[in-house]
Scaffold this motif. Structure first.
Motif, PDB file in Angstrom:
ATOM      1  N   PHE A  10      20.472 -14.664 -15.165  1.00 22.92           N
ATOM      2  CA  PHE A  10      21.348 -14.253 -14.370  1.00 22.92           C
ATOM      3  C   PHE A  10      22.043 -13.705 -14.910  1.00 22.92           C
ATOM      4  CE2 PHE A  10      17.379 -15.257 -11.778  1.00 22.92           C
ATOM      5  CZ  PHE A  10      16.901 -13.711 -11.238  1.00 22.92           C
ATOM      6  N   TYR A  11      23.067 -11.922 -15.222  1.00 19.46           N
ATOM      7  CA  TYR A  11      24.063 -11.625 -15.161  1.00 19.46           C
ATOM      8  C   TYR A  11      24.365 -10.767 -13.450  1.00 19.46           C
ATOM      9  CZ  TYR A  11      23.947 -11.761 -20.177  1.00 19.46           C
ATOM     10  OH  TYR A  11      23.532 -12.278 -21.071  1.00 19.46           O
ATOM     11  N   GLY A  12      25.175 -12.238 -13.004  1.00 19.17           N
ATOM     12  CA  GLY A  12      25.374 -11.616 -11.512  1.00 19.17           C
ATOM     13  C   GLY A  12      23.301 -11.742 -10.824  1.00 19.17           C
ATOM     14  N   PRO A  13      23.373 -10.019 -10.371  1.00 23.02           N
ATOM     15  CA  PRO A  13      22.157 -10.006  -9.936  1.00 23.02           C
ATOM     16  C   PRO A  13      21.458  -8.994 -10.885  1.00 23.02           C
ATOM     17  CG  PRO A  13      23.567  -8.526  -8.459  1.00 23.02           C
ATOM     18  CD  PRO A  13      24.192  -9.407  -9.595  1.00 23.02           C
ATOM     19  N   ARG A  14      21.657  -9.879 -11.482  1.00 24.03           N
ATOM     20  CA  ARG A  14      20.949  -8.868 -12.177  1.00 24.03           C
ATOM     21  C   ARG A  14      20.213  -9.058 -13.662  1.00 24.03           C
ATOM     22  NH1 ARG A  14      19.745  -3.455 -15.772  1.00 24.03           N
ATOM     23  NH2 ARG A  14      19.234  -4.454 -17.677  1.00 24.03           N
ATOM     24  N   GLN A  15      18.937  -9.650 -13.819  1.00 26.05           N
ATOM     25  CA  GLN A  15      17.971 -10.303 -14.788  1.00 26.05           C
ATOM     26  C   GLN A  15      17.670  -9.558 -16.161  1.00 26.05           C
ATOM     27  OE1 GLN A  15      14.362 -11.603 -13.109  1.00 26.05           O
ATOM     28  NE2 GLN A  15      14.966 -13.364 -14.245  1.00 26.05           N
ATOM     29  N   ALA A  16      18.212 -10.365 -16.530  1.00 24.37           N
ATOM     30  CA  ALA A  16      18.497  -9.921 -18.372  1.00 24.37           C
ATOM     31  C   ALA A  16      17.342 -10.994 -19.207  1.00 24.37           C
ATOM     32  CB  ALA A  16      19.405 -10.678 -19.059  1.00 24.37           C
ATOM     33  N   ILE A  17      17.293 -11.587 -18.717  1.00 22.70           N
ATOM     34  CA  ILE A  17      15.333 -12.294 -19.290  1.00 22.70           C
ATOM     35  C   ILE A  17      14.826 -13.098 -18.412  1.00 22.70           C
ATOM     36  CG2 ILE A  17      16.461 -12.227 -21.609  1.00 22.70           C
ATOM     37  CD1 ILE A  17      16.541 -15.504 -21.245  1.00 22.70           C
ATOM     38  N   ASN A  36      17.213  -1.313 -27.243  1.00 20.70           N
ATOM     39  CA  ASN A  36      18.435  -2.556 -26.605  1.00 20.70           C
ATOM     40  C   ASN A  36      18.115  -2.036 -25.480  1.00 20.70           C
ATOM     41  OD1 ASN A  36      20.218  -1.344 -28.996  1.00 20.70           O
ATOM     42  ND2 ASN A  36      20.006   0.276 -29.070  1.00 20.70           N
ATOM     43  N   GLY A  37      19.079  -3.611 -24.620  1.00 20.06           N
ATOM     44  CA  GLY A  37      18.521  -3.840 -23.540  1.00 20.06           C
ATOM     45  C   GLY A  37      17.064  -4.621 -23.370  1.00 20.06           C
ATOM     46  N   ALA A  38      17.160  -5.058 -24.304  1.00 17.33           N
ATOM     47  CA  ALA A  38      15.760  -5.538 -23.611  1.00 17.33           C
ATOM     48  C   ALA A  38      15.779  -7.070 -24.241  1.00 17.33           C
ATOM     49  CB  ALA A  38      14.739  -5.604 -25.213  1.00 17.33           C
ATOM     50  N   GLY A  39      17.397  -7.840 -23.780  1.00 20.51           N
ATOM     51  CA  GLY A  39      17.604  -9.234 -23.693  1.00 20.51           C
ATOM     52  C   GLY A  39      17.383  -9.896 -25.257  1.00 20.51           C
ATOM     53  N   LYS A  40      17.687  -9.813 -26.152  1.00 20.39           N
ATOM     54  CA  LYS A  40      17.247 -10.335 -26.996  1.00 20.39           C
ATOM     55  C   LYS A  40      18.661 -10.992 -27.673  1.00 20.39           C
ATOM     56  CE  LYS A  40      16.894  -6.684 -30.187  1.00 20.39           C
ATOM     57  NZ  LYS A  40      17.354  -5.413 -29.341  1.00 20.39           N
ATOM     58  N   SER A  41      19.757 -10.637 -27.220  1.00 16.22           N
ATOM     59  CA  SER A  41      20.548 -10.954 -27.932  1.00 16.22           C
ATOM     60  C   SER A  41      21.345 -12.485 -26.854  1.00 16.22           C
ATOM     61  CB  SER A  41      22.356 -10.363 -27.795  1.00 16.22           C
ATOM     62  OG  SER A  41      21.916  -8.880 -28.356  1.00 16.22           O
ATOM     63  N   THR A  42      20.871 -11.632 -25.791  1.00 23.02           N
ATOM     64  CA  THR A  42      21.065 -12.886 -24.250  1.00 23.02           C
ATOM     65  C   THR A  42      20.651 -14.046 -24.490  1.00 23.02           C
ATOM     66  OG1 THR A  42      20.851 -11.387 -22.762  1.00 23.02           O
ATOM     67  CG2 THR A  42      20.577 -13.887 -21.358  1.00 23.02           C
ATOM     68  N   THR A  43      18.997 -13.834 -25.273  1.00 17.73           N
ATOM     69  CA  THR A  43      17.759 -15.168 -25.439  1.00 17.73           C
ATOM     70  C   THR A  43      18.654 -16.308 -26.737  1.00 17.73           C
ATOM     71  OG1 THR A  43      16.414 -13.750 -24.974  1.00 17.73           O
ATOM     72  CG2 THR A  43      16.011 -15.505 -26.237  1.00 17.73           C
TER      73      THR A  43
HETATM   74  N1  LIG Z   1      27.752 -10.283 -19.719  1.00 16.62           N
HETATM   75  C1  LIG Z   1      26.805  -9.049 -19.632  1.00 16.62           C
HETATM   76  N2  LIG Z   1      27.229  -9.256 -17.858  1.00 16.62           N
HETATM   77  C2  LIG Z   1      26.286  -8.282 -17.609  1.00 16.62           C
HETATM   78  N3  LIG Z   1      25.367  -8.383 -17.640  1.00 16.62           N
HETATM   79  C3  LIG Z   1      24.825  -8.196 -19.485  1.00 16.62           C
HETATM   80  C4  LIG Z   1      25.433  -8.956 -19.800  1.00 16.62           C
HETATM   81  N4  LIG Z   1      25.240  -9.267 -21.380  1.00 16.62           N
HETATM   82  C5  LIG Z   1      24.542  -8.477 -21.673  1.00 16.62           C
HETATM   83  N5  LIG Z   1      23.367  -7.579 -20.337  1.00 16.62           N
HETATM   84  C6  LIG Z   1      22.413  -6.909 -19.670  1.00 16.62           C
HETATM   85  O1  LIG Z   1      21.616  -7.717 -20.274  1.00 16.62           O
HETATM   86  C7  LIG Z   1      20.189  -7.076 -20.773  1.00 16.62           C
HETATM   87  C8  LIG Z   1      20.168  -7.800 -21.964  1.00 16.62           C
HETATM   88  O2  LIG Z   1      21.012  -7.210 -23.092  1.00 16.62           O
HETATM   89  P1  LIG Z   1      21.130  -7.793 -24.097  1.00 16.62           P
HETATM   90  O3  LIG Z   1      20.443  -9.227 -24.272  1.00 16.62           O
HETATM   91  O4  LIG Z   1      22.476  -7.892 -24.701  1.00 16.62           O
HETATM   92  O5  LIG Z   1      19.527  -7.168 -24.839  1.00 16.62           O
HETATM   93  P2  LIG Z   1      19.997  -6.236 -26.447  1.00 16.62           P
HETATM   94  O6  LIG Z   1      20.308  -7.361 -26.968  1.00 16.62           O
HETATM   95  O7  LIG Z   1      18.111  -6.451 -26.525  1.00 16.62           O
HETATM   96  O8  LIG Z   1      19.951  -5.195 -26.479  1.00 16.62           O
HETATM   97  C9  LIG Z   1      21.141  -5.145 -20.774  1.00 16.62           C
HETATM   98  O9  LIG Z   1      20.650  -4.894 -19.770  1.00 16.62           O
HETATM   99  C10 LIG Z   1      22.445  -5.806 -20.988  1.00 16.62           C
HETATM  100  O10 LIG Z   1      23.025  -4.534 -19.884  1.00 16.62           O
END
Ligand SMILES: Nc1ncnc2c1ncn2[C@@H]1O[C@H](COP(=O)(O)OP(=O)(O)O)[C@@H](O)[C@H]1O
Ligand SMILES: [Mg+2]
Lengths: 311, 257
Positions: A10-17, A36-43
């Motif tokens: 979760f980023y705040g209330p937002r669930q990224a993965i 883009n925005g799928a959550g790859k970088s987050t993972t």
């Molecule tokens: N530091 C952050 N704070 C808040 N939201 C984030 C942050 N990093 C990523 N997100 C959100 O999490 C989701 C996944 O992001 P990310 O993992 O960067 O995707 P990808 O690498 O697949 O493009 C996106 O919707 C992005 O807006």
């Protein structure tokens, strides 16, 4: 080698993965494909222990990402989405620094830097300042940095993003070369890139895994079928056989959670039939659903984005 | 520990490569020496006058330590207050901006090693600047007979107070990826810590004592007088450590967001 179980962020209330579960075997090259925005970088940030997960667990070589992050960092080489360069540093100094903090022994640093320069074809620019290099070279310096301590596992986040076609080809060649003796996870939002380098693809969309398959399997299933997911309480061992006999079912497979993935012919709408079969056999229907995000949609998106890049 | 030095060394060489270090050092030395020589000039004028008027008084009442070294260092404290935020502002802000912080975070290095490394680099830069002023102070030994002891403790006090500025500056820099914001925050905060004692009068006796105790500058006087008081030393040390501790917490909580 890498096993991820129910990983959530979760980023705040937002669930990224959401509840990511997958495994990567030793020596495999796995592609993380998603828009883009799928959550790859987050993972990838979570696996590299840069940010903590909000839930779930992951083990790398048996080390837990929460408890033993220091051990994990020793065996992982990470290239983030933006190469972590110091723009005022000379390439060779930068790599010496990276080697130092990545715990390469003092007397091995020269050797390690030379090897990394060699592998990433950076010998000609080793006296140049990283901030003034072209994007392609910066990306290679980023790769060299990830390789400097000879990690068993490489995690590369969109290694070809922002490069021109020639540079893309070079980087791909390099990654292919590196994949000979390493486990690699790489992410991309470009389909052909994955098809060229990876043995297995994990497709992720809006934080959820849509499919995990080998490349052949994926493309084959895509063309002709749609997928229905069935979970039942009993009769697991006979279900596969009986389900396959239904008219219009192409294949049935069981995933790790015991759910059946039923590939059906396009437009055959077999939900009724499958439900009836389940009830008749008293398997105890738990869930029956069409896979929510159609693979095709994701693929379409990925392939259209790719045409712009490949020009 | 090795990582700490590697990080400090990298930051240091980055300072030495950038014009910021040279410009700051030059401006610092020009300002300090201008102030110093004016004070010295005033001192020699005064002591001459005193000698003319009353032979013995001049030798007795006026001395170089109290009338030259102490006010000069007091002013140095003010100049450093303005300059140290410009040195510390890069520490984490720049790394965050160009994402190089990910290299540190993905390396087998613990957060406190990074924080101490950053602090150490700034400290070495500031210590270099401060020790360059010793050249001018050394000249006093040609024109008179200052005492060495108080000079040594004064410089120790100066380094301690400067370290507090640095600690606050590094903390500010960990809070933002904007260097200007970091500089303004650390300047504002250190200046406030300077003048916090001014509120002592208005506040009641207990709270006033506390404000006085917190003031950065009030703990410097014993050092200027040539005393080494463990309590004052402990005060500075705890400000430094507390700043670094908060930096550590900030970086850690950034990861969770
Ligand atoms: N530091 C952050 N704070 C808040 N939201 C984030 C942050 N990093 C990523 N997100 C959100 O999490 C989701 C996944 O992001 P990310 O993992 O960067 O995707 P990808 O690498 O697949 O493009 C996106 O919707 C992005 O807006
Ligand atoms: Mg990304």
């Amino acid at each position: 080698m890498i096993s991820v179980d129910g990983l959530t962020k979760f980023y705040g209330p937002r669930q990224a993965i959401k509840q990511l579960t997958f495994d990567v075997e030793e020596g495999e090259v796995v592609g993380f494909l998603g828009p883009n925005g799928a959550g790859k970088s987050t993972t990838m940030n979570i696996l590299s222990c840069i940010i903590p997960a909000s839930g779930g667990s992951a083990k790398i070589n048996g080390f837990d990402i929460f408890e033993e992050s220091l051990e994990i960092k020793k065996i992982i080489g990470y290239l983030p989405e933006v190469p972590p360069l110091y723009p005022d540093m000379v390439v060779s100094d930068y790599l010496r620094f990276a080697a130092g903090i990545r715990c390469v022994p003092k007397n091995k640093i020269d050797e390690a830097v030379e090897a990394a320069l060699e592998k990433c074809w950076l010998k000609d620019v080793k006296h140049r300042i990283t901030g003034r290099l072209s994007k392609g070279f910066q990306q290679r310096v980023g790769l060299a940095q990830a390789l400097i301590h000879e990690p068993e596992i490489l995690i590369l986040d969109e290694p070809t993003i922002g490069l021109d076609p020639l540079q893309i080809i070079e980087i791909r060649k390099l990654i292919k070369e590196l994949s000979k003796d390493r486990t690699i996870i790489l992410s991309s939002h470009i389909l052909p890139e994955i098809t060229q380098i990876c043995q297995r693809v994990i497709i992720i969309n809006e934080g959820e895994i849509v499919a995990v398959d080998s490349l052949e399997g994926l493309t084959a299933s895509l063309r002709k079928t749609e997928r229905i997911q069935l979970s039942i309480r009993e009769g697991q061992n006979q279900a596969k056989e009986i389900l396959e006999k239904i008219r219009g079912v192409a294949s049935v497979s069981q995933n790790d959670n015991g759910e059946f993935q039923i590939e059906c012919e396009l437009g055959s709408s077999l939900q009724d039939e499958i439900a009836r079969t389940t009830l008749d056999n008293k398997w105890g229907l738990v869930e029956l659903k069409q896979n929510a995000v159609s693979l095709e949609d994701v693929f379409l998106q990925l392939t259209t984005e790719e045409t712009q890049v490949e020009l | 520990m090795r990582s700490t030095f590697i990080i400090a060394f990298r930051d240091l060489s980055s300072f030495l490569k950038s014009p910021i270090f040279y410009v700051l050092t030059a401006v610092f030395l020009i300002l300090f020496n201008y102030i110093f020589f004016n004070i010295l000039n005033f001192f020699s004028f005064q002591s001459m006058q005193a000698a003319q008027m009353q032979g013995q008084m001049g030798a007795m009442g006026l001395n170089l330590n109290d009338m030259v070294v102490q006010p000069s260092l007091h002013n140095m404290g003010v100049i450093l207050l303005l300059m140290i935020p410009l040195i510390t502002m890069r520490s984490f802000s720049e790394e965050k901006k160009n994402k190089s912080v990910n290299l540190l975070l993905s390396s087998p290095v613990q957060l406190h090693e990074i924080v101490i490394g950053k602090f150490l680099a700034c400290f070495l830069v500031v210590a270099t600047m401060i020790s360059l002023t010793l050249i001018s102070i050394g000249l006093l030994f040609y024109v008179g007979e200052p005492e060495l002891g108080p000079i040594a403790t004064s410089y120790l006090g100066m380094l301690l107070m400067a370290s507090c500025y640095i600690s606050v500056g590094v903390l500010a820099s960990s809070l933002t990826d904007n260097q200007i914001v970091a500089a303004v925050m650390s300047f504002g905060f250190t200046l406030f810590m300077w003048i916090i004692g001014w509120g002592a009068q208005a506040a009641g006796s207990d709270f006033g004592d506390l404000l006085k105790y917190l003031s950065l500058i009030d703990h410097l006087d014993p050092f200027f007088k040539g005393m080494f008081d463990v309590a004052d030393f402990a005060y500075y040390l705890s400000v430094i450590l507390f700043g670094l501790f908060l930096t550590h917490r900030t970086l850690d909580s950034n990861r969770w967001r």
